[in-house]
Scaffold this motif. Structure first.
Motif, PDB file in Angstrom:
ATOM      1  N   VAL A 127     -66.997  35.926  -4.868  1.00 48.43           N
ATOM      2  CA  VAL A 127     -66.762  35.680  -3.452  1.00 48.43           C
ATOM      3  C   VAL A 127     -66.292  36.942  -2.741  1.00 48.43           C
ATOM      4  N   VAL A 128     -65.409  37.701  -3.352  1.00 50.36           N
ATOM      5  CA  VAL A 128     -64.834  38.891  -2.695  1.00 50.36           C
ATOM      6  C   VAL A 128     -65.915  39.936  -2.478  1.00 50.36           C
ATOM      7  N   LEU A 129     -66.714  40.233  -3.496  1.00 45.83           N
ATOM      8  CA  LEU A 129     -67.758  41.256  -3.340  1.00 45.83           C
ATOM      9  C   LEU A 129     -68.879  40.806  -2.407  1.00 45.83           C
ATOM     10  N   ASP A 130     -69.053  39.519  -2.242  1.00 45.78           N
ATOM     11  CA  ASP A 130     -70.051  39.034  -1.277  1.00 45.78           C
ATOM     12  C   ASP A 130     -69.586  39.271   0.159  1.00 45.78           C
ATOM     13  N   ILE A 131     -68.264  39.281   0.386  1.00 47.83           N
ATOM     14  CA  ILE A 131     -67.714  39.479   1.740  1.00 47.83           C
ATOM     15  C   ILE A 131     -67.647  40.962   2.104  1.00 47.83           C
ATOM     16  N   VAL A 132     -67.282  41.819   1.144  1.00 46.62           N
ATOM     17  CA  VAL A 132     -67.103  43.253   1.412  1.00 46.62           C
ATOM     18  C   VAL A 132     -68.471  43.928   1.446  1.00 46.62           C
ATOM     19  N   PRO A 133     -68.753  44.699   2.526  1.00 50.14           N
ATOM     20  CA  PRO A 133     -70.059  45.369   2.609  1.00 50.14           C
ATOM     21  C   PRO A 133     -70.161  46.520   1.592  1.00 50.14           C
ATOM     22  N   VAL A 134     -71.371  46.832   1.190  1.00 51.57           N
ATOM     23  CA  VAL A 134     -71.613  47.925   0.241  1.00 51.57           C
ATOM     24  C   VAL A 134     -71.471  49.249   0.973  1.00 51.57           C
ATOM     25  N   MET A 135     -70.786  50.196   0.367  1.00 47.20           N
ATOM     26  CA  MET A 135     -70.600  51.536   0.936  1.00 47.20           C
ATOM     27  C   MET A 135     -71.363  52.518   0.061  1.00 47.20           C
ATOM     28  N   PRO A 136     -72.564  52.929   0.475  1.00 45.57           N
ATOM     29  CA  PRO A 136     -73.386  53.810  -0.364  1.00 45.57           C
ATOM     30  C   PRO A 136     -72.722  55.157  -0.652  1.00 45.57           C
ATOM     31  N   TRP A 137     -71.938  55.669   0.302  1.00 46.00           N
ATOM     32  CA  TRP A 137     -71.289  56.960   0.092  1.00 46.00           C
ATOM     33  C   TRP A 137     -70.255  56.903  -1.033  1.00 46.00           C
TER      34      TRP A 137
END
Length: 123
Positions: free
Chosen positions: A109-119
């Motif tokens: 659930v937590v990783l689904d809410i936090v956007p991916v940061m490619p940098w």
């Protein structure tokens, strides 16, 4: 010796020198020499008993460390018990985990809410 202060060693050195001078003067008179030696022995016996008393008091204070030994033993026993319990729990849990080929993993659930940061993965 001195009167309980920190300069007892200096007083002992002075009294030792005084004894040597007095003894050197008293060599001509054996009775006086015996008296000087007797006083010196009495003083040394007093100094020894005083030092022994200090050592005994210090030793008695250190007896309190037996309680610390008991506490440390209890802490070690608790550590061993905790490691054993944790190990058993991991083994039991691992035996009950369903097969990954049959069941897909639970959603995060937590990783689904936090956007991916490619940098963040560039390094």
């Amino acid at each position: 010796g001195g009167g309980g202060g920190g300069g007892d060693d200096d007083d002992d050195a002075l009294s030792s020198n005084d004894e040597e001078l007095t003894l050197a003067k008293a060599v001509a008179d054996p009775a006086k020499a015996a008296s000087v030696i007797e006083r010196s022995l009495r003083r040394r016996r007093y100094q020894f008993s005083r030092a022994l008393g200090k050592e005994l008091r210090r030793w008695r204070r250190n007896e309190k460390h037996t309680a610390s030994f008991g506490k440390a033993s209890f802490a070690l026993a608790f550590l061993v018990f905790s490691v054993w319990t944790t190990s058993c729990t991991i083994v039991i849990t691992n035996a009950r985990v369903p097969s990954q080929s049959e069941w897909k993993p639970l959603p995060d659930v937590v990783l689904d809410i936090v956007p991916v940061m490619p940098w963040a993965f560039a390094a």
